[in-house]
Design a protein around this motif. Structure first.
Motif, short mmCIF file in Angstrom:
data_model
loop_
_atom_site.label_atom_id
_atom_site.label_comp_id
_atom_site.label_asym_id
_atom_site.label_seq_id
_atom_site.Cartn_x
_atom_site.Cartn_y
_atom_site.Cartn_z
N LYS A 122 -15.91 2.10 -25.85
CA LYS A 122 -15.67 2.47 -25.03
C LYS A 122 -16.02 3.98 -25.07
CE LYS A 122 -12.48 -0.79 -24.34
NZ LYS A 122 -12.23 -1.97 -23.11
N LYS A 123 -16.31 4.30 -26.00
CA LYS A 123 -16.53 6.00 -26.39
C LYS A 123 -17.70 6.29 -26.74
CE LYS A 123 -14.69 10.63 -26.11
NZ LYS A 123 -13.43 11.65 -26.62
N VAL A 124 -19.01 6.55 -26.36
CA VAL A 124 -19.95 7.26 -27.51
C VAL A 124 -19.99 8.54 -28.01
CG1 VAL A 124 -21.31 5.47 -26.27
CG2 VAL A 124 -21.37 7.45 -25.67
N ALA A 125 -20.68 8.34 -29.13
CA ALA A 125 -21.44 9.61 -29.55
C ALA A 125 -22.71 10.13 -29.45
CB ALA A 125 -19.88 9.72 -31.08
N ALA A 126 -22.99 11.16 -29.16
CA ALA A 126 -24.36 10.94 -28.85
C ALA A 126 -24.69 12.88 -29.23
CB ALA A 126 -24.78 10.59 -27.45
N HIS A 127 -26.34 13.85 -29.29
CA HIS A 127 -25.91 14.91 -28.99
C HIS A 127 -26.90 14.77 -27.64
CE1 HIS A 127 -30.41 14.29 -30.81
NE2 HIS A 127 -30.13 12.69 -31.28
N ARG A 128 -27.59 16.16 -27.63
CA ARG A 128 -28.55 16.31 -26.39
C ARG A 128 -29.77 15.98 -26.91
NH1 ARG A 128 -26.52 16.39 -21.35
NH2 ARG A 128 -24.03 16.95 -21.21
N SER A 129 -30.85 14.77 -26.17
CA SER A 129 -31.98 15.13 -26.05
C SER A 129 -32.61 14.79 -24.96
CB SER A 129 -32.49 14.61 -27.70
OG SER A 129 -32.14 13.36 -27.34
N THR A 130 -33.81 14.26 -25.13
CA THR A 130 -34.56 13.73 -23.67
C THR A 130 -34.44 12.16 -24.02
OG1 THR A 130 -36.48 15.01 -23.75
CG2 THR A 130 -36.78 13.03 -22.80
N LEU A 131 -34.23 11.72 -24.77
CA LEU A 131 -33.68 10.21 -25.50
C LEU A 131 -32.43 9.98 -25.31
CD1 LEU A 131 -36.81 9.09 -27.66
CD2 LEU A 131 -37.09 8.85 -25.16
N THR A 132 -32.02 10.51 -26.13
CA THR A 132 -29.71 10.28 -26.31
C THR A 132 -29.20 10.79 -25.12
OG1 THR A 132 -29.93 12.31 -26.82
CG2 THR A 132 -30.22 10.61 -28.36
N ASP A 133 -30.16 11.48 -24.02
CA ASP A 133 -29.62 11.54 -22.34
C ASP A 133 -30.17 10.48 -21.93
OD1 ASP A 133 -28.31 13.52 -23.31
OD2 ASP A 133 -30.03 14.93 -21.72
N LYS A 134 -30.97 9.94 -21.89
CA LYS A 134 -31.58 8.80 -20.94
C LYS A 134 -30.04 7.83 -21.38
CE LYS A 134 -36.67 10.01 -20.61
NZ LYS A 134 -36.22 9.49 -19.06
N ALA A 135 -30.20 7.60 -22.69
CA ALA A 135 -29.69 5.83 -23.39
C ALA A 135 -27.84 6.53 -23.01
CB ALA A 135 -28.99 6.34 -24.71
N THR A 136 -27.76 8.04 -22.37
CA THR A 136 -26.31 7.98 -22.47
C THR A 136 -25.84 7.97 -20.11
OG1 THR A 136 -26.15 10.05 -22.35
CG2 THR A 136 -25.35 9.46 -23.78
N GLN A 137 -26.61 8.30 -20.15
CA GLN A 137 -27.22 7.69 -18.81
C GLN A 137 -26.86 6.65 -18.10
OE1 GLN A 137 -30.11 10.74 -17.22
NE2 GLN A 137 -29.36 12.07 -17.88
N ALA A 138 -27.01 5.78 -18.78
CA ALA A 138 -27.51 4.21 -18.78
C ALA A 138 -26.74 3.77 -18.74
CB ALA A 138 -29.19 3.54 -19.51
N LEU A 139 -25.90 3.83 -20.39
CA LEU A 139 -24.28 3.54 -20.42
C LEU A 139 -23.42 4.04 -19.59
CD1 LEU A 139 -24.47 3.61 -24.29
CD2 LEU A 139 -24.95 1.51 -23.05
N ALA A 140 -23.57 5.19 -19.33
CA ALA A 140 -22.60 5.86 -17.58
C ALA A 140 -20.50 5.26 -18.73
CB ALA A 140 -22.64 5.05 -17.09
N LEU A 141 -21.20 5.54 -19.63
CA LEU A 141 -19.40 5.52 -20.59
C LEU A 141 -19.02 7.22 -20.94
CD1 LEU A 141 -20.29 2.46 -23.34
CD2 LEU A 141 -18.98 2.89 -21.06
N PRO A 142 -17.81 7.60 -21.64
CA PRO A 142 -17.49 8.74 -21.96
C PRO A 142 -18.36 9.21 -23.13
CG PRO A 142 -15.50 7.21 -21.30
CD PRO A 142 -16.78 6.49 -21.38
#
Length: 229
Positions: A94-114
């Motif tokens: 339902k919700k993920v935690a992440a830091h900003r980086s090239t790879l994690t930004d791609k991952a969170t964009q793909a998931l489209a979750l909060p």
């Protein structure tokens, strides 16, 4: 004579004997004489990391299986993101935690979750409530199936520890043969400006203290997933 008296008797007897001088092993020859740096001395007992990139990839895959790390190898970025989305759907994130980086930004964009971003501060209770922490890493070690994260590469200290599932997004060129190569890369990368935390992650958090029964998630994430492409 009671068992208690026997035990105390053996302790009294042992106290009359002088301790062996360090390194003498009580008069017995050591199993192997130390002749160099610890990493060199331990080399005969460590698995081989592989010479080629394919050998290293297969070694990391085999080690991950032994360690109960969920290792996923994507053919390219699109397939890696598809793997991540599939895991999210299966586990109902339902919700993920992440830091900003090239790879994690791609991952969170793909998931489209909060997303709870950790770069400019966060509430630890809110992070604990996230289904997963998504990070990068510095290097992956084929020899042991480990990955090395730092306070810079993984968005601080807590992101890889607090959420119940830690997902690491990495590229194949980050995979190296052994621990010596990994530490050399870390030294080259940070030189005299080392991060405040360097952690070697080898499988999900675990303990076997109670009756030697393996329990995952005792001190950190219960699941560790590595997605490589």
């Amino acid at each position: 004579m009671t068992e208690r008296e026997k035990i105390l008797g053996r302790i009294r007897e042992a106290l009359t004997l002088s301790a062996p001088h360090p390194g003498t092993h009580g008069g017995h020859e050591p199993a192997q004489t130390f002749t160099g740096r610890p990493v060199h001395s331990a080399q005969p007992w460590l698995p081989q990391g592989g010479e080629t990139a394919e050998e290293q990839l297969e070694r990391f895959r085999a080690a991950s299986l032994d360690l109960k790390t969920d290792f996923r190898d994507g053919a390219d970025e699109a397939s890696a993101m598809a793997i991540l989305k599939e895991i999210a759907q299966v586990e109902g994130w339902k919700k993920v935690a992440a830091h900003r980086s090239t790879l994690t930004d791609k991952a969170t964009q793909a998931l489209a979750l909060p997303v709870l971003r950790t770069d400019s501060g966060y509430d630890k209770h809110e992070m604990e409530a996230c289904d997963v922490g998504i990070t990068e890493c510095d290097v992956l070690v084929a020899q042991t199936g480990s990955l090395i994260v730092t306070s810079r590469s993984s968005g601080g200290r807590a992101l890889s520890v607090l959420p119940p599932h830690h997902v690491v997004i990495a590229r194949r060129e980050q995979l190296v043969r052994d621990l010596s190569a990994a530490f050399a890369l870390i030294q080259q990368k940070y030189a005299d400006n080392y991060p405040s935390m360097i952690s070697l992650v080898t499988g999900p958090s675990r303990t076997g203290d109670i009756e030697r029964i393996l329990v995952l998630g005792a001190h950190g994430p219960k699941k560790l997933t590595v997605i490589l492409w």
